[in-house]
Write a protein that holds these residues in place. Structure first.
Motif, PDB file in Angstrom:
ATOM      1  N   GLN A 231      21.329  -8.952   2.719  1.00  0.00           N
ATOM      2  CA  GLN A 231      21.678 -10.267   2.185  1.00  0.00           C
ATOM      3  C   GLN A 231      23.095 -10.601   2.612  1.00  0.00           C
ATOM      4  OE1 GLN A 231      20.987 -11.860  -2.084  1.00  0.00           O
ATOM      5  NE2 GLN A 231      23.103 -11.161  -2.126  1.00  0.00           N
ATOM      6  N   ALA A 232      23.295 -11.850   3.063  1.00  0.00           N
ATOM      7  CA  ALA A 232      24.628 -12.294   3.466  1.00  0.00           C
ATOM      8  C   ALA A 232      24.881 -13.694   2.935  1.00  0.00           C
ATOM      9  CB  ALA A 232      24.774 -12.270   4.988  1.00  0.00           C
ATOM     10  N   PHE A 233      26.154 -13.993   2.648  1.00  0.00           N
ATOM     11  CA  PHE A 233      26.581 -15.327   2.240  1.00  0.00           C
ATOM     12  C   PHE A 233      27.525 -15.891   3.301  1.00  0.00           C
ATOM     13  CE2 PHE A 233      26.435 -14.279  -2.621  1.00  0.00           C
ATOM     14  CZ  PHE A 233      25.047 -14.275  -2.564  1.00  0.00           C
TER      15      PHE A 233
ATOM     16  N   TYR B 210      29.177  -0.338  -3.737  1.00  0.00           N
ATOM     17  CA  TYR B 210      28.423   0.529  -4.629  1.00  0.00           C
ATOM     18  C   TYR B 210      27.199   1.035  -3.860  1.00  0.00           C
ATOM     19  CZ  TYR B 210      30.837  -1.820  -8.549  1.00  0.00           C
ATOM     20  OH  TYR B 210      31.767  -2.333  -9.408  1.00  0.00           O
ATOM     21  N   THR B 211      26.850   2.300  -4.037  1.00  0.00           N
ATOM     22  CA  THR B 211      25.643   2.859  -3.405  1.00  0.00           C
ATOM     23  C   THR B 211      24.826   3.586  -4.467  1.00  0.00           C
ATOM     24  OG1 THR B 211      26.728   3.106  -1.254  1.00  0.00           O
ATOM     25  CG2 THR B 211      24.774   4.448  -1.642  1.00  0.00           C
ATOM     26  N   TYR B 212      23.511   3.321  -4.506  1.00  0.00           N
ATOM     27  CA  TYR B 212      22.669   3.950  -5.513  1.00  0.00           C
ATOM     28  C   TYR B 212      21.223   4.018  -5.013  1.00  0.00           C
ATOM     29  CZ  TYR B 212      21.828  -1.017  -6.540  1.00  0.00           C
ATOM     30  OH  TYR B 212      21.530  -2.348  -6.443  1.00  0.00           O
ATOM     31  N   PRO B 213      20.442   4.989  -5.507  1.00  0.00           N
ATOM     32  CA  PRO B 213      19.046   5.125  -5.095  1.00  0.00           C
ATOM     33  C   PRO B 213      18.133   4.240  -5.943  1.00  0.00           C
ATOM     34  CG  PRO B 213      19.612   6.920  -6.553  1.00  0.00           C
ATOM     35  CD  PRO B 213      20.866   6.093  -6.388  1.00  0.00           C
TER      36      PRO B 213
ATOM     37  N   GLY C  62       0.778  -1.229   0.000  1.00  0.00           N
ATOM     38  CA  GLY C  62       0.000   0.000   0.000  1.00  0.00           C
ATOM     39  C   GLY C  62       0.809   1.278   0.000  1.00  0.00           C
ATOM     40  N   SER C  63       2.121   1.165  -0.037  1.00  0.00           N
ATOM     41  CA  SER C  63       2.982   2.354  -0.062  1.00  0.00           C
ATOM     42  C   SER C  63       3.998   2.230  -1.174  1.00  0.00           C
ATOM     43  CB  SER C  63       3.726   2.513   1.274  1.00  0.00           C
ATOM     44  OG  SER C  63       2.840   2.706   2.350  1.00  0.00           O
ATOM     45  N   GLY C  64       4.568   3.360  -1.554  1.00  0.00           N
ATOM     46  CA  GLY C  64       5.771   3.353  -2.364  1.00  0.00           C
ATOM     47  C   GLY C  64       6.947   3.543  -1.411  1.00  0.00           C
ATOM     48  N   TRP C  65       8.106   3.065  -1.809  1.00  0.00           N
ATOM     49  CA  TRP C  65       9.267   3.144  -0.933  1.00  0.00           C
ATOM     50  C   TRP C  65      10.452   3.760  -1.668  1.00  0.00           C
ATOM     51  CZ3 TRP C  65       9.067   1.683   4.188  1.00  0.00           C
ATOM     52  CH2 TRP C  65       7.914   0.989   4.575  1.00  0.00           C
ATOM     53  N   LEU C  66      11.091   4.716  -1.019  1.00  0.00           N
ATOM     54  CA  LEU C  66      12.368   5.238  -1.482  1.00  0.00           C
ATOM     55  C   LEU C  66      13.460   4.451  -0.769  1.00  0.00           C
ATOM     56  CD1 LEU C  66      11.530   9.033  -1.243  1.00  0.00           C
ATOM     57  CD2 LEU C  66      11.757   7.686  -3.346  1.00  0.00           C
ATOM     58  N   THR C  67      14.436   3.998  -1.526  1.00  0.00           N
ATOM     59  CA  THR C  67      15.451   3.133  -0.933  1.00  0.00           C
ATOM     60  C   THR C  67      16.850   3.505  -1.404  1.00  0.00           C
ATOM     61  OG1 THR C  67      16.235   0.840  -0.785  1.00  0.00           O
ATOM     62  CG2 THR C  67      14.982   1.430  -2.749  1.00  0.00           C
ATOM     63  N   THR C  68      17.791   3.332  -0.511  1.00  0.00           N
ATOM     64  CA  THR C  68      19.209   3.446  -0.853  1.00  0.00           C
ATOM     65  C   THR C  68      19.808   2.053  -0.770  1.00  0.00           C
ATOM     66  OG1 THR C  68      19.312   5.674   0.103  1.00  0.00           O
ATOM     67  CG2 THR C  68      21.403   4.532  -0.281  1.00  0.00           C
ATOM     68  N   GLN C  69      20.390   1.621  -1.875  1.00  0.00           N
ATOM     69  CA  GLN C  69      20.953   0.275  -1.978  1.00  0.00           C
ATOM     70  C   GLN C  69      22.481   0.335  -1.881  1.00  0.00           C
ATOM     71  OE1 GLN C  69      18.935  -2.768  -2.646  1.00  0.00           O
ATOM     72  NE2 GLN C  69      17.462  -1.287  -1.824  1.00  0.00           N
ATOM     73  N   HIS C  70      23.021  -0.597  -1.112  1.00  0.00           N
ATOM     74  CA  HIS C  70      24.477  -0.707  -0.961  1.00  0.00           C
ATOM     75  C   HIS C  70      24.864  -2.138  -1.328  1.00  0.00           C
ATOM     76  CE1 HIS C  70      24.035   2.910   1.632  1.00  0.00           C
ATOM     77  NE2 HIS C  70      23.015   2.242   2.140  1.00  0.00           N
ATOM     78  N   ARG C  71      25.754  -2.283  -2.317  1.00  0.00           N
ATOM     79  CA  ARG C  71      26.179  -3.615  -2.736  1.00  0.00           C
ATOM     80  C   ARG C  71      27.697  -3.736  -2.676  1.00  0.00           C
ATOM     81  NH1 ARG C  71      22.900  -6.401  -7.582  1.00  0.00           N
ATOM     82  NH2 ARG C  71      23.989  -8.139  -6.586  1.00  0.00           N
ATOM     83  N   LEU C  72      28.158  -4.810  -2.057  1.00  0.00           N
ATOM     84  CA  LEU C  72      29.585  -5.087  -1.988  1.00  0.00           C
ATOM     85  C   LEU C  72      30.114  -5.318  -3.403  1.00  0.00           C
ATOM     86  CD1 LEU C  72      31.654  -5.419   0.363  1.00  0.00           C
ATOM     87  CD2 LEU C  72      31.282  -7.883   0.170  1.00  0.00           C
TER      88      LEU C  72
END
Length: 213
Positions: free
Chosen positions: A180-182, A79-82, A58-68
């Motif tokens: 997420q983790a491995f 890496y960091t991106y919106p 029921g909502s939209g989400w703004l997110t900041t993603q961080h990837r190794l």
């Protein structure tokens, strides 16, 4: 009896033992993982309910993603991106679909979740716009309070076997985090992807349940 009073053959036997023990203690080889071990918390029996993901609907989400940048090599570079995420539930809450769009990368990803009432578990699948493939196997699990845990066994991008963990943390009414983790060694976890989410106005962020381009 001291070494100075040992008979020659006894002395040689003792010294051989000391040298071998010293070499074994000083080796630079890392300890080998116990093939029967599992990393902390790993379980494919975590359960939940059909309401586990109601918070995100029921909502939209703004997110900041961080990837190794690279997994399994001890990297500390990210890496960091919106991105924008929009989620919709189906089948009376037994299934959810969300799409995440990252405008600076020009890519999208789709998450499909399906709830098994017999096992009381969610199975979570990921599809990337890069290849359109439904990633298998799914991670499985559920929420307890504000914490969600989901696990599976898989292979990384270099076909190395890993155990996989998703963690969801609902921080408050409008903020959540996904990780997420491995585990490569069956003993420790390496977190390689983090998403921080802030609730937004669905009317402004989404069109027909999909992120607005």
């Amino acid at each position: 009896m001291t070494l100075s009073t040992c008979k020659p053959y006894t002395y040689l036997l003792v010294m051989s033992f000391v040298v071998a023990a010293t070499a074994a203690a000083s080796t630079d080889d890392p300890p080998q993982a116990d093939s029967g071990a599992i990393p902390p918390g790993y379980s494919t029996t975590v359960t939940g309910t059909t309401h586990d993901f109601d918070y995100f609907m029921g909502s939209g989400w703004l997110t900041t993603q961080h990837r190794l940048k690279e997994t399994g090599v001890g990297s500390k570079e990210w890496y960091t991106y919106p991105a924008t995420l929009c989620a919709t539930h189906y089948l009376g809450g037994m299934a959810t679909v969300d799409e995440m769009y990252a405008p600076t990368k020009g890519t999208s990803g789709l998450t499909l979740r399906a709830f098994d009432p017999a096992k009381r578990q969610w199975s979570i699948y990921w599809v990337s716009s890069r290849d359109g493939l439904l990633e298998m196997p799914p991670v499985v699990g559920g929420f307890h309070g504000n914490q969600g845990e989901f696990y599976s066994e898989d292979h990384d991008a270099h076909d190395r076997p890993v155990k996989v963990r998703y963690l969801w943390t609902i921080r408050d009414q409008d903020h959540a985090r996904w990780e997420q983790a491995f585990s490569y060694d069956n003993r420790t976890w390496e977190t390689n992807w983090i998403g921080d989410f802030v609730r937004g106005d669905r009317a402004k962020l989404c069109d027909d349940g999909r992120p607005r381009r």
